[in-house]
Design a protein around this motif. Sequence first.
Motif, PDB file in Angstrom:
ATOM      1  N   ASN A   1       0.827  -1.054  -0.079  1.00  0.00           N
ATOM      2  CA  ASN A   1       0.185   0.059  -0.131  1.00  0.00           C
ATOM      3  C   ASN A   1       0.876   1.412  -0.128  1.00  0.00           C
ATOM      4  OD1 ASN A   1      -2.206  -1.729  -0.003  1.00  0.00           O
ATOM      5  ND2 ASN A   1      -2.793  -1.098   2.209  1.00  0.00           N
ATOM      6  N   SER A   2       1.865   1.238   0.931  1.00  0.00           N
ATOM      7  CA  SER A   2       2.849   2.332   0.898  1.00  0.00           C
ATOM      8  C   SER A   2       4.136   2.242  -0.121  1.00  0.00           C
ATOM      9  CB  SER A   2       3.338   2.220   2.235  1.00  0.00           C
ATOM     10  OG  SER A   2       3.985   1.180   2.652  1.00  0.00           O
ATOM     11  N   ASP A   3       3.997   1.341  -0.948  1.00  0.00           N
ATOM     12  CA  ASP A   3       5.289   1.220  -1.835  1.00  0.00           C
ATOM     13  C   ASP A   3       4.946   0.631  -3.274  1.00  0.00           C
ATOM     14  OD1 ASP A   3       7.846   0.827  -2.725  1.00  0.00           O
ATOM     15  OD2 ASP A   3       8.244  -1.021  -1.433  1.00  0.00           O
ATOM     16  N   LYS A   4       4.651   1.622  -4.070  1.00  0.00           N
ATOM     17  CA  LYS A   4       4.099   1.855  -5.222  1.00  0.00           C
ATOM     18  C   LYS A   4       5.155   2.162  -6.452  1.00  0.00           C
ATOM     19  CE  LYS A   4      -0.615   1.395  -3.903  1.00  0.00           C
ATOM     20  NZ  LYS A   4      -1.875   2.199  -3.812  1.00  0.00           N
ATOM     21  N   GLY A   5       5.430   1.717  -7.294  1.00  0.00           N
ATOM     22  CA  GLY A   5       6.323   2.225  -8.249  1.00  0.00           C
ATOM     23  C   GLY A   5       6.121   3.469  -8.890  1.00  0.00           C
ATOM     24  N   LYS A   6       7.069   4.185  -9.528  1.00  0.00           N
ATOM     25  CA  LYS A   6       7.025   5.503 -10.209  1.00  0.00           C
ATOM     26  C   LYS A   6       6.620   5.356 -11.384  1.00  0.00           C
ATOM     27  CE  LYS A   6       9.724   7.793  -6.528  1.00  0.00           C
ATOM     28  NZ  LYS A   6      10.875   8.772  -6.260  1.00  0.00           N
ATOM     29  N   TRP A   7       6.253   6.320 -12.302  1.00  0.00           N
ATOM     30  CA  TRP A   7       6.070   6.147 -13.707  1.00  0.00           C
ATOM     31  C   TRP A   7       6.086   7.548 -14.317  1.00  0.00           C
ATOM     32  CZ3 TRP A   7       1.107   7.609 -16.294  1.00  0.00           C
ATOM     33  CH2 TRP A   7       0.276   7.912 -15.512  1.00  0.00           C
ATOM     34  N   ILE A   8       6.319   7.486 -15.723  1.00  0.00           N
ATOM     35  CA  ILE A   8       6.486   8.742 -16.485  1.00  0.00           C
ATOM     36  C   ILE A   8       5.168   8.871 -17.285  1.00  0.00           C
ATOM     37  CG2 ILE A   8       7.592   9.787 -18.376  1.00  0.00           C
ATOM     38  CD1 ILE A   8       9.293   9.271 -16.124  1.00  0.00           C
ATOM     39  N   ASP A   9       4.399   9.981 -16.937  1.00  0.00           N
ATOM     40  CA  ASP A   9       3.004  10.235 -17.370  1.00  0.00           C
ATOM     41  C   ASP A   9       2.961  10.498 -18.654  1.00  0.00           C
ATOM     42  OD1 ASP A   9       3.487  12.894 -17.522  1.00  0.00           O
ATOM     43  OD2 ASP A   9       2.193  13.313 -15.595  1.00  0.00           O
ATOM     44  N   GLU A  10       1.751  10.593 -19.484  1.00  0.00           N
ATOM     45  CA  GLU A  10       1.858  11.110 -20.762  1.00  0.00           C
ATOM     46  C   GLU A  10       2.344  12.413 -21.135  1.00  0.00           C
ATOM     47  OE1 GLU A  10      -1.997  12.060 -18.504  1.00  0.00           O
ATOM     48  OE2 GLU A  10      -0.666  10.434 -18.867  1.00  0.00           O
ATOM     49  N   ASN A  11       2.547  13.169 -20.007  1.00  0.00           N
ATOM     50  CA  ASN A  11       3.121  14.446 -20.291  1.00  0.00           C
ATOM     51  C   ASN A  11       4.809  14.657 -20.005  1.00  0.00           C
ATOM     52  OD1 ASN A  11       0.743  15.880 -20.701  1.00  0.00           O
ATOM     53  ND2 ASN A  11       0.277  15.991 -18.716  1.00  0.00           N
ATOM     54  N   GLY A  12       5.447  13.448 -19.801  1.00  0.00           N
ATOM     55  CA  GLY A  12       6.549  13.170 -19.566  1.00  0.00           C
ATOM     56  C   GLY A  12       7.075  13.456 -18.219  1.00  0.00           C
ATOM     57  N   LYS A  13       6.141  13.508 -17.198  1.00  0.00           N
ATOM     58  CA  LYS A  13       6.603  13.909 -15.907  1.00  0.00           C
ATOM     59  C   LYS A  13       6.507  12.668 -14.881  1.00  0.00           C
ATOM     60  CE  LYS A  13       4.635  18.711 -15.933  1.00  0.00           C
ATOM     61  NZ  LYS A  13       3.631  19.538 -15.134  1.00  0.00           N
ATOM     62  N   LYS A  14       7.521  12.519 -14.133  1.00  0.00           N
ATOM     63  CA  LYS A  14       7.581  11.488 -13.142  1.00  0.00           C
ATOM     64  C   LYS A  14       6.676  11.409 -12.113  1.00  0.00           C
ATOM     65  CE  LYS A  14      11.039   8.551 -11.586  1.00  0.00           C
ATOM     66  NZ  LYS A  14      12.588   8.378 -11.441  1.00  0.00           N
ATOM     67  N   GLN A  15       5.758  10.518 -12.029  1.00  0.00           N
ATOM     68  CA  GLN A  15       4.839  10.544 -10.825  1.00  0.00           C
ATOM     69  C   GLN A  15       4.892   9.516  -9.910  1.00  0.00           C
ATOM     70  OE1 GLN A  15       2.690  13.183 -10.902  1.00  0.00           O
ATOM     71  NE2 GLN A  15       2.509  14.012 -12.764  1.00  0.00           N
ATOM     72  N   LYS A  16       4.334   9.582  -8.844  1.00  0.00           N
ATOM     73  CA  LYS A  16       4.193   8.331  -7.866  1.00  0.00           C
ATOM     74  C   LYS A  16       3.159   7.613  -8.147  1.00  0.00           C
ATOM     75  CE  LYS A  16       6.371  10.698  -3.703  1.00  0.00           C
ATOM     76  NZ  LYS A  16       6.054  11.460  -2.681  1.00  0.00           N
ATOM     77  N   ASN A  17       3.180   6.150  -7.689  1.00  0.00           N
ATOM     78  CA  ASN A  17       1.836   5.261  -7.415  1.00  0.00           C
ATOM     79  C   ASN A  17       1.300   5.112  -9.028  1.00  0.00           C
ATOM     80  OD1 ASN A  17       2.145   5.496  -4.756  1.00  0.00           O
ATOM     81  ND2 ASN A  17       0.596   7.285  -4.450  1.00  0.00           N
ATOM     82  N   VAL A  18       2.080   4.144  -9.657  1.00  0.00           N
ATOM     83  CA  VAL A  18       1.614   4.086 -11.281  1.00  0.00           C
ATOM     84  C   VAL A  18       0.445   3.314 -11.123  1.00  0.00           C
ATOM     85  CG1 VAL A  18       3.016   1.740 -11.216  1.00  0.00           C
ATOM     86  CG2 VAL A  18       2.602   2.932 -13.106  1.00  0.00           C
ATOM     87  N   PRO A  19      -0.496   3.713 -11.904  1.00  0.00           N
ATOM     88  CA  PRO A  19      -1.769   3.084 -12.100  1.00  0.00           C
ATOM     89  C   PRO A  19      -1.755   1.746 -12.920  1.00  0.00           C
ATOM     90  CG  PRO A  19      -2.036   5.330 -13.228  1.00  0.00           C
ATOM     91  CD  PRO A  19      -0.451   4.850 -12.905  1.00  0.00           C
ATOM     92  N   LEU A  20      -2.283   0.681 -12.253  1.00  0.00           N
ATOM     93  CA  LEU A  20      -2.352  -0.584 -12.802  1.00  0.00           C
ATOM     94  C   LEU A  20      -2.449  -0.700 -14.100  1.00  0.00           C
ATOM     95  CD1 LEU A  20      -4.182  -2.619  -9.823  1.00  0.00           C
ATOM     96  CD2 LEU A  20      -1.738  -2.205 -10.389  1.00  0.00           C
ATOM     97  N   TYR A  21      -3.394   0.204 -14.972  1.00  0.00           N
ATOM     98  CA  TYR A  21      -4.018   0.031 -16.196  1.00  0.00           C
ATOM     99  C   TYR A  21      -2.581   0.554 -17.035  1.00  0.00           C
ATOM    100  CZ  TYR A  21      -5.196   4.888 -15.641  1.00  0.00           C
ATOM    101  OH  TYR A  21      -4.950   6.161 -15.354  1.00  0.00           O
TER     102      TYR A  21
END
Length: 543
Positions: A109-129
């Motif tokens: 719950n408190s440890d989810k991967g980061k991801w690069i969103d559609e705008n090229g920004k790094k975000q926390k808590n990558v959505p599963l889809y």
Amino acid sequence: MNKMIKLLLASFLIMLTTIQAQKKPNIILLFADDISARELPFYGSSTWSKAPQGGDTKDVQYRAKTPVLDQLANDGVYIKTVWASTICGPSRAMMMTGRYAHKHKWWHNSDKGKWIDENGKKQKNVPLYVTSPYTIGRVAKAGGYATYWAGKTQMPGVENFGFDEACFTPGEGLKSGIKNPFTDFKIVQKKINGKRVLVNEDTGVEVDYYQQFGWYWKPHVQLMNHPNSKKQFQYWPNTKESKKSYGLNTYGPDVELDFIFDFMTRKKREDKPFFIYHTSHLGHDGWDFFSSDINKKTRNKWPGTPIVTWKNGKYIRTQPNVTGDAGNYNTHGTVTKGGIHNHINYLDYQVWLYLNKMKELGIEDNTIFIFCADNGTSGYGKGSIDAQKGTHVPFMIYAPYLNMTKKGEQDVLVNLADVLPTIADIAGVEIPTDYEINGESMIPFLTTNQKEHRPWIYSYSKDKQLIRGNNVLIDGRNKIYDVTKNPKDLISFPEVKDWSMANNKLKQEKKELEKILPRFNLHATAHDAPVKPEKVAPLTLKK
């Protein structure tokens, strides 16, 4: 390939072809919250959880009574050893994707991967889809199913998971961006004297808890794609009639089921098979807004439910009659005391309602019903990496449509990740071989003479791994247990400390399990989502 395997494979292919040729069955998946296998009477555990705050007990007054689930478990199939993840978010990710954390990236719950969103920004808590585009809803839709999601979400971007409609409890802070105007049953963060604190909005009293929008009594409810609205999201109550009846006696689990039944009725009228993903809160503790102590600062586990009584083969529900305001309430004896056993009793009542609805619609023989839970009970197993306290959950499937070759208790191993490929098989959906799925379809086991489903099951919690075979269990603390015998409390397996004294069967399986673990042990090296999302082709039907 030996002769027996060839015969089993041929039998499975014939059965699968028959399933696909028939009218597709409806599928109802009731996914309960924080309920260990030991809490369900048909598992026969010698201990369970006590009220009001949890812990072990043998006191029968805290034993759940589940006459309906008991009957379905015996008439259908229930699995002796089913593993989830140790806590809700990663476990729901396993169910939603059919994958383990090394692929979906929800380690805890408190440890989810980061991801690069559609705008090229790094975000926390990558959505599963993003990490796992073939979600359970999308798989069902690819098979021609109308899809409905009801209850707990715990996932951002709920509109992206392949569900046509939904009833979310709580439904707070979704796309509408508007606060729910109908209820003050919530614990919110406020700044008082320069300090951030949590406050019960109903009473104005500072509390020691976590931010929560109520999902039981006087619930927060949000609808998605409701057919009577042009809006994608809207709060409920949404009509003059529902606004008039909404209040203290409105119980969230009842609201969910009302909308589910409406959806089922409409799809039956349209002659369209449906998939219901019912992620109930029942089993999860929550703030007791009806507490008699207006200045209460700490929680009671498992707030009371409407009273239900099993008599002469049917349930009788007492209509709630709660009065009062601002923390001063009187339930007039129409609400149970707290306790997880009462939550499980209410789930059994809802399963009875499901069966009645199926009979009313004439679909009882063409509907597959699955009941399971996401992780161990709060105060006993939830979050635990010890042995299988956190991972061992109930799992029952009732499916006259499948003409199952198994009945009652099955002493085999199952992961929650197995549900998605099972639904894919039922729906006749082809998942590309180059897309990694960690679950295995249960259809071959359920519909042929195959004796074993899978040789091992796996779980995870942050950087900790757990794995179990038929003889050996390695837990998150790297303790190793002999699981060849079943203890009465379902958990007291003997730890193997002196391997020089262990038999060859245990030694061999230990080696095999230890060879598997490195495949998934990627928390340190592949914690975040790939920079480029996985490219996938549209799902197709099997030929």
